[in-house]
Design a protein around this motif. Structure first.
Motif, PDB file in Angstrom:
ATOM      1  N   LEU A 187     -44.736  11.121 -16.945  1.00  0.00           N
ATOM      2  CA  LEU A 187     -43.336  11.340 -16.587  1.00  0.00           C
ATOM      3  C   LEU A 187     -42.460  11.400 -17.829  1.00  0.00           C
ATOM      4  CD1 LEU A 187     -41.339  11.564 -14.189  1.00  0.00           C
ATOM      5  CD2 LEU A 187     -41.071   9.076 -14.322  1.00  0.00           C
ATOM      6  N   PHE A 188     -41.569  12.373 -17.885  1.00  0.00           N
ATOM      7  CA  PHE A 188     -40.632  12.610 -18.994  1.00  0.00           C
ATOM      8  C   PHE A 188     -41.371  12.982 -20.287  1.00  0.00           C
ATOM      9  CE2 PHE A 188     -38.052   9.307 -16.562  1.00  0.00           C
ATOM     10  CZ  PHE A 188     -37.352  10.259 -15.846  1.00  0.00           C
ATOM     11  N   PHE A 189     -42.549  13.578 -20.153  1.00  0.00           N
ATOM     12  CA  PHE A 189     -43.291  13.956 -21.356  1.00  0.00           C
ATOM     13  C   PHE A 189     -42.524  14.979 -22.194  1.00  0.00           C
ATOM     14  CE2 PHE A 189     -44.225  17.553 -18.726  1.00  0.00           C
ATOM     15  CZ  PHE A 189     -44.565  18.602 -19.572  1.00  0.00           C
ATOM     16  N   ASN A 190     -41.704  15.814 -21.532  1.00  0.00           N
ATOM     17  CA  ASN A 190     -40.933  16.837 -22.242  1.00  0.00           C
ATOM     18  C   ASN A 190     -39.465  16.444 -22.419  1.00  0.00           C
ATOM     19  OD1 ASN A 190     -40.410  16.965 -19.536  1.00  0.00           O
ATOM     20  ND2 ASN A 190     -40.528  19.194 -19.364  1.00  0.00           N
ATOM     21  N   VAL A 191     -39.137  15.216 -22.053  1.00  0.00           N
ATOM     22  CA  VAL A 191     -37.783  14.693 -22.276  1.00  0.00           C
ATOM     23  C   VAL A 191     -37.935  13.326 -22.952  1.00  0.00           C
ATOM     24  CG1 VAL A 191     -35.506  14.305 -21.252  1.00  0.00           C
ATOM     25  CG2 VAL A 191     -37.154  15.792 -20.087  1.00  0.00           C
ATOM     26  N   PRO A 192     -38.339  13.295 -24.206  1.00  0.00           N
ATOM     27  CA  PRO A 192     -38.644  12.008 -24.866  1.00  0.00           C
ATOM     28  C   PRO A 192     -37.459  11.046 -24.916  1.00  0.00           C
ATOM     29  CG  PRO A 192     -38.565  13.826 -26.450  1.00  0.00           C
ATOM     30  CD  PRO A 192     -38.546  14.435 -25.104  1.00  0.00           C
ATOM     31  N   ALA A 193     -36.243  11.589 -24.969  1.00  0.00           N
ATOM     32  CA  ALA A 193     -35.073  10.700 -25.019  1.00  0.00           C
ATOM     33  C   ALA A 193     -34.985   9.851 -23.758  1.00  0.00           C
ATOM     34  CB  ALA A 193     -33.797  11.517 -25.202  1.00  0.00           C
ATOM     35  N   ARG A 194     -35.285  10.471 -22.613  1.00  0.00           N
ATOM     36  CA  ARG A 194     -35.214   9.722 -21.358  1.00  0.00           C
ATOM     37  C   ARG A 194     -36.375   8.735 -21.247  1.00  0.00           C
ATOM     38  NH1 ARG A 194     -33.812  13.317 -16.534  1.00  0.00           N
ATOM     39  NH2 ARG A 194     -31.884  13.283 -17.722  1.00  0.00           N
ATOM     40  N   ARG A 195     -37.536   9.133 -21.704  1.00  0.00           N
ATOM     41  CA  ARG A 195     -38.699   8.230 -21.663  1.00  0.00           C
ATOM     42  C   ARG A 195     -38.456   6.999 -22.542  1.00  0.00           C
ATOM     43  NH1 ARG A 195     -44.092   8.962 -20.078  1.00  0.00           N
ATOM     44  NH2 ARG A 195     -45.566   7.562 -21.106  1.00  0.00           N
ATOM     45  N   LYS A 196     -37.727   7.205 -23.647  1.00  0.00           N
ATOM     46  CA  LYS A 196     -37.465   6.097 -24.561  1.00  0.00           C
ATOM     47  C   LYS A 196     -36.609   5.017 -23.918  1.00  0.00           C
ATOM     48  CE  LYS A 196     -34.411   6.723 -27.728  1.00  0.00           C
ATOM     49  NZ  LYS A 196     -33.682   7.217 -28.916  1.00  0.00           N
ATOM     50  N   PHE A 197     -35.792   5.405 -22.941  1.00  0.00           N
ATOM     51  CA  PHE A 197     -34.880   4.445 -22.332  1.00  0.00           C
ATOM     52  C   PHE A 197     -35.492   3.720 -21.127  1.00  0.00           C
ATOM     53  CE2 PHE A 197     -31.707   6.853 -24.709  1.00  0.00           C
ATOM     54  CZ  PHE A 197     -30.908   5.825 -25.179  1.00  0.00           C
ATOM     55  N   LEU A 198     -36.751   3.972 -20.826  1.00  0.00           N
ATOM     56  CA  LEU A 198     -37.411   3.203 -19.787  1.00  0.00           C
ATOM     57  C   LEU A 198     -37.549   1.746 -20.239  1.00  0.00           C
ATOM     58  CD1 LEU A 198     -40.251   5.613 -18.586  1.00  0.00           C
ATOM     59  CD2 LEU A 198     -38.043   5.176 -17.506  1.00  0.00           C
ATOM     60  N   LYS A 199     -37.474   0.828 -19.286  1.00  0.00           N
ATOM     61  CA  LYS A 199     -37.566  -0.597 -19.592  1.00  0.00           C
ATOM     62  C   LYS A 199     -39.031  -1.023 -19.682  1.00  0.00           C
ATOM     63  CE  LYS A 199     -33.105  -0.803 -19.318  1.00  0.00           C
ATOM     64  NZ  LYS A 199     -32.271  -0.922 -20.536  1.00  0.00           N
ATOM     65  N   THR A 200     -39.257  -2.334 -19.750  1.00  0.00           N
ATOM     66  CA  THR A 200     -40.614  -2.848 -19.818  1.00  0.00           C
ATOM     67  C   THR A 200     -41.370  -2.524 -18.532  1.00  0.00           C
ATOM     68  OG1 THR A 200     -40.000  -4.994 -18.869  1.00  0.00           O
ATOM     69  CG2 THR A 200     -39.808  -4.746 -21.258  1.00  0.00           C
ATOM     70  N   ASN A 201     -42.695  -2.612 -18.609  1.00  0.00           N
ATOM     71  CA  ASN A 201     -43.502  -2.315 -17.428  1.00  0.00           C
ATOM     72  C   ASN A 201     -43.165  -3.244 -16.261  1.00  0.00           C
ATOM     73  OD1 ASN A 201     -44.741  -0.239 -18.730  1.00  0.00           O
ATOM     74  ND2 ASN A 201     -46.740  -1.223 -18.937  1.00  0.00           N
ATOM     75  N   ASP A 202     -42.906  -4.520 -16.554  1.00  0.00           N
ATOM     76  CA  ASP A 202     -42.561  -5.457 -15.482  1.00  0.00           C
ATOM     77  C   ASP A 202     -41.291  -5.021 -14.765  1.00  0.00           C
ATOM     78  OD1 ASP A 202     -44.724  -7.085 -15.937  1.00  0.00           O
ATOM     79  OD2 ASP A 202     -43.658  -8.425 -17.289  1.00  0.00           O
ATOM     80  N   THR A 203     -40.301  -4.606 -15.551  1.00  0.00           N
ATOM     81  CA  THR A 203     -39.035  -4.179 -14.954  1.00  0.00           C
ATOM     82  C   THR A 203     -39.195  -2.895 -14.168  1.00  0.00           C
ATOM     83  OG1 THR A 203     -37.769  -5.235 -16.729  1.00  0.00           O
ATOM     84  CG2 THR A 203     -36.641  -3.549 -15.439  1.00  0.00           C
ATOM     85  N   GLU A 204     -39.899  -1.920 -14.722  1.00  0.00           N
ATOM     86  CA  GLU A 204     -40.081  -0.641 -14.031  1.00  0.00           C
ATOM     87  C   GLU A 204     -40.913  -0.811 -12.766  1.00  0.00           C
ATOM     88  OE1 GLU A 204     -38.487   1.979 -14.589  1.00  0.00           O
ATOM     89  OE2 GLU A 204     -37.616   1.432 -16.517  1.00  0.00           O
ATOM     90  N   PHE A 205     -41.936  -1.668 -12.820  1.00  0.00           N
ATOM     91  CA  PHE A 205     -42.743  -1.877 -11.620  1.00  0.00           C
ATOM     92  C   PHE A 205     -41.940  -2.596 -10.549  1.00  0.00           C
ATOM     93  CE2 PHE A 205     -45.951  -4.150  -9.045  1.00  0.00           C
ATOM     94  CZ  PHE A 205     -46.644  -3.042  -8.582  1.00  0.00           C
ATOM     95  N   ARG A 206     -41.044  -3.478 -10.957  1.00  0.00           N
ATOM     96  CA  ARG A 206     -40.185  -4.150  -9.979  1.00  0.00           C
ATOM     97  C   ARG A 206     -39.288  -3.135  -9.274  1.00  0.00           C
ATOM     98  NH1 ARG A 206     -35.142  -6.756  -9.880  1.00  0.00           N
ATOM     99  NH2 ARG A 206     -35.082  -8.463  -8.380  1.00  0.00           N
ATOM    100  N   HIS A 207     -38.765  -2.159 -10.008  1.00  0.00           N
ATOM    101  CA  HIS A 207     -37.959  -1.103  -9.377  1.00  0.00           C
ATOM    102  C   HIS A 207     -38.804  -0.274  -8.407  1.00  0.00           C
ATOM    103  CE1 HIS A 207     -34.168  -1.689 -11.437  1.00  0.00           C
ATOM    104  NE2 HIS A 207     -34.771  -1.727 -12.600  1.00  0.00           N
TER     105      HIS A 207
END
Length: 624
Positions: free
Chosen positions: A151-171
């Motif tokens: 996901l976001f492989f072609n939008v690195p700026a957006r991928r950079k703003f993802l949180k930690t795995n724990d936070t993303e999995f909670r979402h």
């Protein structure tokens, strides 16, 4: 002059649309799960790797798609839900705008495998950044398997703003819960990094709620139901004694769709007015069934904000619905007279002539209780004694009081603590206390909460519970005393339960807490047994752990020194003297001496004010 306005390429337009719809891995999960529900799936499996960064796969047994539908599904505004404008006002499905799959394919690598029941072969499609790289027939079970990678492989700026795995999995788990809570007839299973996380069998709505949010809600939830021309309101609301300051489960759904609605939340809180403490909120899961023509779900890209045609009427209906549920279940307080001290007088079964005679009593009709007393400052009511005689008689009975001795006695009995006298430079607010001068004044406890003492510049009021929190906090942190706190094994282990979305964070928290005297044993399904706890917190072990985990969820996962500070803060809050604790002047003296020896006597570790000063100038202004 050349023209400067032109159409964007589809790839860029799709990425812009994806920015509105696909904000993080949880957004992909939401869209794919809703598509599976709309396809009539009875069984859905979600597989996530690295919290969705690497891959997200949703497998369902829905009706599947034909080869043409499978290809068209990734075009913008392609939809099977509506064909004209009128269709917007009769929708009861989750998705309809035809943007989800196109937006996902614009920012990820997607693989689709699907087959309808009447087809011998299914269809396999592979896309990368909206570009179709492969379409071919393939063997496939009935239904759809959608895999989203990188996901976001072609939008690195957006991928950079993802949180930690724990936070993303909670979402991700939050989005799954919102779908699961309105589809109890669909079984759902979740796997993270190949490990099973959640298994939701089909069942009743109540059983689905308990499987998702935890069995702890079983005794808290009260059913609600209201059928009216405006619409139907069903679901569950919490008992007043289950209200919490944070961590309450609160959900609104309309026509099977999760929504946020602050206005309706206000209605719920009004229904609980005077029933729950200030700053707390109840649990609730409320389901609305409204005619589609009376709502607008197309006002937000994620469709979580919904407009109602008659919000005021539904607002009032919601209040009455909840109040009726609270009243009919005896959840609201009623007048209950205390009969514990009432004497049970037996009824005499015999004849009246067998009763003993009444006792003989007499009275002096000439007795005047006011005779001899100069109540009105003259000769007395009886008028028989002179004013001089009455005054002399009173003086003989009432000892003289020396008020100066009383003040001296008060000062001796209540020695003033050594209180730092504040100075107020121009650049310093007049609410802080600095250690420059000391004074000696009596102190007393006001309202079983505040220590009040006089300073040369005014009056200081100290919240003694918060003062004790500050003192204990610094004691726990000094010389690593937290690690030396005595561990005590619980006589009856307590069971603590977490929502599945919070389990990964809770497990990390409990691992860290083992160093400080806690011992946990997993029971499965998000439940854990508390076997041991610090001796100071054995009586509140369950609540203590819940508070620490909630703090981690809201503020992030601190480590090292930050973790020790958080543990010290919570332990101090749980063990400090409660309001109403009987505090002698000597104990107040000792507490204040310790408070002003701390590094920060003005505030608790959480930032609450400990000391409030009322300056002499403010006092004098009140008497002008």
């Amino acid at each position: 002059m050349s023209d400067i306005i032109h159409l964007l390429p589809d790839s860029i337009a799709n990425q812009i649309a994806a920015g509105e719809v696909i904000q993080r891995p949880a957004s992909v999960v939401k869209e794919l799960l809703e598509n599976s529900v709309d396809a009539g799936a009875k069984n859905i499996r979600l597989d996530v790797v690295q919290a969705g960064r690497d891959s997200i796969r949703v497998t369902d047994d829905g009706k599947g798609m034909s080869p043409n539908d499978a290809r068209m599904a990734f075009e913008r505004h392609a939809t099977s839900k509506i064909s004209n404008v009128e269709g917007l006002y009769t929708l009861r499905t989750m998705g309809f705008r035809g943007e989800a799959l196109a937006s996902i394919a614009a920012v990820a690598q997607v693989e689709l495998l699907t087959r309808m029941a009447d087809d011998e072969l299914g269809t396999s499609i592979t896309l990368s950044g909206s570009v179709v790289s492969n379409v071919q027939p393939a063997t496939s079970p009935v239904g759809t398997i959608m895999t989203v990678k990188n996901l976001f492989f072609n939008v690195p700026a957006r991928r950079k703003f993802l949180k930690t795995n724990d936070t993303e999995f909670r979402h991700i788990m939050e989005e799954l819960e919102r779908v699961a809570l309105v589809n109890p007839t669909v079984s759902i299973s979740v796997y993270h990094n190949g490990n099973p996380v959640l298994e939701l069998p089909t069942g009743s709505l109540k059983s689905r709620i308990l499987n998702v949010l935890g069995k702890k809600l079983d005794k808290d939830l009260l059913p609600i139901q209201m059928l009216s021309p405006l619409g139907n309101i069903t679901g569950f609301t919490g008992r007043p004694d289950g209200a919490k300051k944070k961590g309450s489960s609160q959900y609104f759904f309309v026509n099977g769709r999760y929504m946020r609605h602050p206005y309706f939340h206000k209605a719920v809180m009004m229904a609980y007015d005077q029933l729950i403490p200030a700053g707390t909120a109840p649990n609730y899961l409320i389901y609305f069934e409204i005619e589609p023509a009376m709502i607008d779900v197309n006002i937000h890209p994620t469709k979580t904000e919904i407009k109602f045609a008659d919000e005021k009427a539904i607002f009032n209906l919601l209040i009455s619905t909840i109040r009726e549920a609270l009243g009919s279940s005896s959840a609201t307080p009623t007048i209950d007279f205390d009969r514990s001290q009432v004497i049970d007088m037996p009824i005499y079964p015999g004849r009246l002539d067998e009763l003993p005679p009444s006792p003989k009593t007499g009275a002096n009709p000439h007795y005047n209780p006011f005779s001899g007393m100069d109540v009105l400052g003259a000769t007395g009511i009886g008028g028989r004694k002179s004013q001089t005689e009455n005054i002399a008689r009173r003086k003989a009975k009432i000892p003289e009081m020396d008020w100066s001795d009383l003040l001296t006695k008060f000062n001796n009995d209540a020695p003033c603590p050594v209180v730092p006298e504040p100075l107020f430079p121009e650049n310093q607010p007049q609410t802080s206390v600095n250690k420059h001068f000391v004074v000696s004044s009596p102190c007393f406890i006001y309202k079983e909460r505040y220590i009040v003492t006089a300073l040369t510049r005014g009056i200081a009021m100290i919240d003694f519970h918060r003062a004790h929190v500050r003192v204990l906090y610094e004691q726990f942190l000094s010389d690593k005393s937290l690690q030396r706190i005595e561990q005590q094994r619980l006589l009856f282990p307590e069971v603590i339960e977490f929502e599945q979305k919070n389990v990964p964070i809770a497990e990390k928290v409990m691992d860290e807490m083992n160093v400080f005297g806690f011992d946990f044993s997993p029971l499965g399904g998000g439940s854990y047994s508390i076997l041991s706890a610090p001796a100071l917190a054995t009586n509140t072990a369950n609540l203590f752990v819940q508070n620490v985990v909630e703090t981690y969820i809201q503020e992030g996962l601190p480590t090292g020194k930050q973790f020790a500070e958080l543990m010290a803060s919570h332990l101090a809050e749980h063990t400090a003297m409660p309001y109403g604790h009987p505090l002698s002047p000597q104990e107040a003296d000792s507490l204040l001496a310790k408070l002003f020896a701390t590094a920060e006597p003005n505030y608790t570790p959480s930032g609450k004010i400990i000391i409030s000063l009322i300056l002499q100038d403010d006092i004098e202004q009140r008497f002008h």
